[in-house]
Design an enzyme around this catalytic site. Structure first.
Site, PDB file in Angstrom:
ATOM      1  CE1 TYR A 324      72.037 -68.120  72.098  1.00  0.00           C
ATOM      2  CE2 TYR A 324      71.276 -68.380  69.844  1.00  0.00           C
ATOM      3  CZ  TYR A 324      71.118 -67.858  71.108  1.00  0.00           C
ATOM      4  OH  TYR A 324      70.027 -67.081  71.370  1.00  0.00           O
ATOM      5  CB  CYS A 351      83.569 -54.738  60.294  1.00  0.00           C
ATOM      6  SG  CYS A 351      83.358 -54.099  58.645  1.00  0.00           S
TER       7      CYS A 351
HETATM    8  N1  LLP Z   1      58.314 -70.285  76.373  1.00  0.00           N
HETATM    9  C1  LLP Z   1      59.213 -69.486  76.975  1.00  0.00           C
HETATM   10  C2  LLP Z   1      58.881 -68.912  78.281  1.00  0.00           C
HETATM   11  C3  LLP Z   1      60.450 -69.236  76.380  1.00  0.00           C
HETATM   12  O1  LLP Z   1      61.337 -68.465  76.999  1.00  0.00           O
HETATM   13  C4  LLP Z   1      60.753 -69.808  75.118  1.00  0.00           C
HETATM   14  C5  LLP Z   1      62.037 -69.551  74.465  1.00  0.00           C
HETATM   15  C6  LLP Z   1      59.774 -70.620  74.501  1.00  0.00           C
HETATM   16  C7  LLP Z   1      58.578 -70.845  75.163  1.00  0.00           C
HETATM   17  C8  LLP Z   1      59.986 -71.264  73.169  1.00  0.00           C
HETATM   18  O2  LLP Z   1      61.044 -72.178  73.203  1.00  0.00           O
HETATM   19  P1  LLP Z   1      61.363 -73.099  71.929  1.00  0.00           P
HETATM   20  O3  LLP Z   1      60.213 -74.066  71.754  1.00  0.00           O
HETATM   21  O4  LLP Z   1      61.489 -72.203  70.747  1.00  0.00           O
HETATM   22  O5  LLP Z   1      62.629 -73.744  72.275  1.00  0.00           O
HETATM   23  N2  LLP Z   1      67.500 -67.613  70.519  1.00  0.00           N
HETATM   24  C9  LLP Z   1      67.752 -68.965  70.974  1.00  0.00           C
HETATM   25  C10 LLP Z   1      66.553 -69.572  71.638  1.00  0.00           C
HETATM   26  C11 LLP Z   1      66.024 -68.766  72.808  1.00  0.00           C
HETATM   27  C12 LLP Z   1      64.786 -69.347  73.429  1.00  0.00           C
HETATM   28  C13 LLP Z   1      64.182 -68.396  74.385  1.00  0.00           C
HETATM   29  N3  LLP Z   1      62.949 -68.845  74.977  1.00  0.00           N
HETATM   30  C14 LLP Z   1      68.247 -69.795  69.806  1.00  0.00           C
HETATM   31  O6  LLP Z   1      68.367 -69.254  68.695  1.00  0.00           O
HETATM   32  O7  LLP Z   1      68.582 -70.971  69.968  1.00  0.00           O
END
Ligand code: LLP
Length: 422
Positions: A324, A351
């Site tokens: 990102y 790499c």
């Molecule tokens: N509920 C659902 C249906 C979700 O898809 C997600 C995250 C959450 C809750 C939790 O969201 P949070 O509170 O953590 O923002 N890998 C990415 C973030 C992907 C989030 C996916 N869904 C990153 O590293 O920024």
């Protein structure tokens, strides 16, 4: 001295500590790259959610995908949390950590029949269903085992969460949820299916959201639907407002969870929905700033165009910068006595040119120094891979002066244990 935004990480003398544990000592005991989590930081992050919701029917479902280490799940299970899961694997983790299946909500656009069955049999609280096709299959699976599955439909409110496009989920063009315009029809369909029991309504508009307006807009859109659905004779018990609240990585100023929930409660009150049970699915805001990734500086490679600081952690250990272009704070675990002479790109051994952890950072570094990548508690280890045949990092959970190894480092033999040369 505490690091701004990281009250559980501070310099004691010249050494960076997680609570009462020196990161240098932990790196010596457990080697690097090493994820270090603060138990107190997690509980402190949970507190504003709990206090804002105290005295009303609610459930805080920690989003397992943010950090699914069993010990992290246990911290939240013991604090009374439920869990938001997106796979049968996450369900098994929750159960192994002592989580209560009756407090689990099952999200995700692509649940398999086997996962549906597994979750119904485990007795999860609710399925957050994302399409009409999924409703039909879930009903069929439930009927085949003589059960009814509790459902809430994830509606796509079509609001812009104003975050990175890869982590926006509530816009019309996203694959997530049922379109606002189709939601009433989907509820009518669900209410007629023999294997389903309508329980609530759900939305999740994205992640790393730093403003309150997208939440309030989404709530308004959801309440419009609730009113229409109930007018059609289908009672909606709970509202699940998802997760997504952002944290401070650099200079972001997200609202606190209690401020955000306070505003949502006011809006619910003013629209006559104060009685409804509320569910939240926070991930990042509970664990993000409770963790760091400790890595050792291997080599310095100054050059005419760029100065590279090569460390032993890489994109396979922490993917967020590569995927990102995410900014993560990086500090030397030993407080510098001299001003940083150069600006460095902090890169790993993998790499790929995309393998970087930080770009153009002013930090004083020497080979052998330890760096802490801050705010790495969420979507760090849970997105780690074995790319370049690198074993995943070890993980340590700190509580005051004590540190427990909660996942040991993978060995190379384990990486190819499921393969055989033919
Ligand atoms: N509920 C659902 C249906 C979700 O898809 C997600 C995250 C959450 C809750 C939790 O969201 P949070 O509170 O953590 O923002 N890998 C990415 C973030 C992907 C989030 C996916 N869904 C990153 O590293 O920024």
């Amino acid at each position: 001295m505490t690091l701004p935004g990281h009250p559980y990480f501070s310099f004691v003398g010249s050494e960076l500590h997680a609570e009462g544990c020196s990161l240098r000592d932990l790196a010596q005991r457990f080697q690097t790259p090493l994820y270090v989590y603060s138990r107190q930081a997690m509980l402190a992050a949970l507190c504003p959610y709990q206090s804002a919701l105290q005295g009303r029917a609610h459930l805080i479902c920690y989003a397992v995908k943010a950090n699914s280490n069993l010990s992290v799940l246990k911290v939240f299970a013991e604090a009374g949390c439920g869990f938001d899961i997106v796979s049968g694997g996450e369900l098994e983790r929750v159960l192994a950590a002592g989580g209560d299946p009756a407090k689990v909500v099952f999200s995700g656009v692509g649940k398999t029949r086997a996962e549906m069955r597994q979750a119904i049999e485990a007795g999860v609280r609710c399925f957050n269903v994302e399409s009409i096709a999924e409703l039909d299959v879930l009903s069929e699976v439930a009927v085949s085992i003589g059960r009814r599955a509790p459902v809430s439909l994830r509606v796509n409110p079509d609001v812009d969460p104003k975050t990175h496009p890869y982590i926006s989920t509530g816009l019309k063009g996203n694959k997530f949820g049922i379109a606002h315009a189709q939601a009433l029809e989907a509820y009518l369909h669900a209410s007629r299916l023999p294997g389903l029991e309508v329980a609530g309504i759900d939305c999740h508009i994205g992640s790393q959201i730093t403003e309150t307006d997208p939440y309030l807009d989404a709530l308004d859109r959801v309440l419009d639907l609730v009113e229409a659905i109930e007018a059609a004779g289908i009672p909606i018990h709970h509202l699940d407002l998802g997760g997504g609240l952002g944290i401070t990585y650099a200079d972001e100023t997200p609202p606190s969870a209690d401020a955000l929930i306070g505003l949502l409660l006011q809006r619910l009150q003013s629209r006559g929905h104060a009685h409804r049970e509320l569910l939240f699915e926070p991930g990042r805001s509970l664990v993000g700033n409770a963790g760091v990734l400790v890595t050792e500086v291997l080599f310095l490679k100054p050059s005419e165009q760029k100065n590279f600081c090569i460390v032993d952690a890489a994109m396979n250990d922490l993917l967020r910068p590569a995927l990102y272009e995410a900014h993560m704070g990086i500090v030397n675990c030993k407080e510098a006595t001299t001003a940083p002479a150069l600006t460095w790109d902090i890169v790993g051994p993998v790499c790929e040119s995309g393998d970087w952890l930080g770009r153009e950072r002013q930090v004083a570094v020497q080979p052998g120094d330890l760096l802490a990548v801050m705010s790495a508690g969420a979507y760090g280890m849970s997105m780690a891979s074995n790319y370049n045949s690198r074993g995943k990092p070890a993980e340590v959970l700190v509580d005051g002066q004590s540190a427990q190894l909660v996942r040991r480092r993978e060995t190379t033999q384990e990486l190819f244990a499921h393969e055989k040369p033919e």
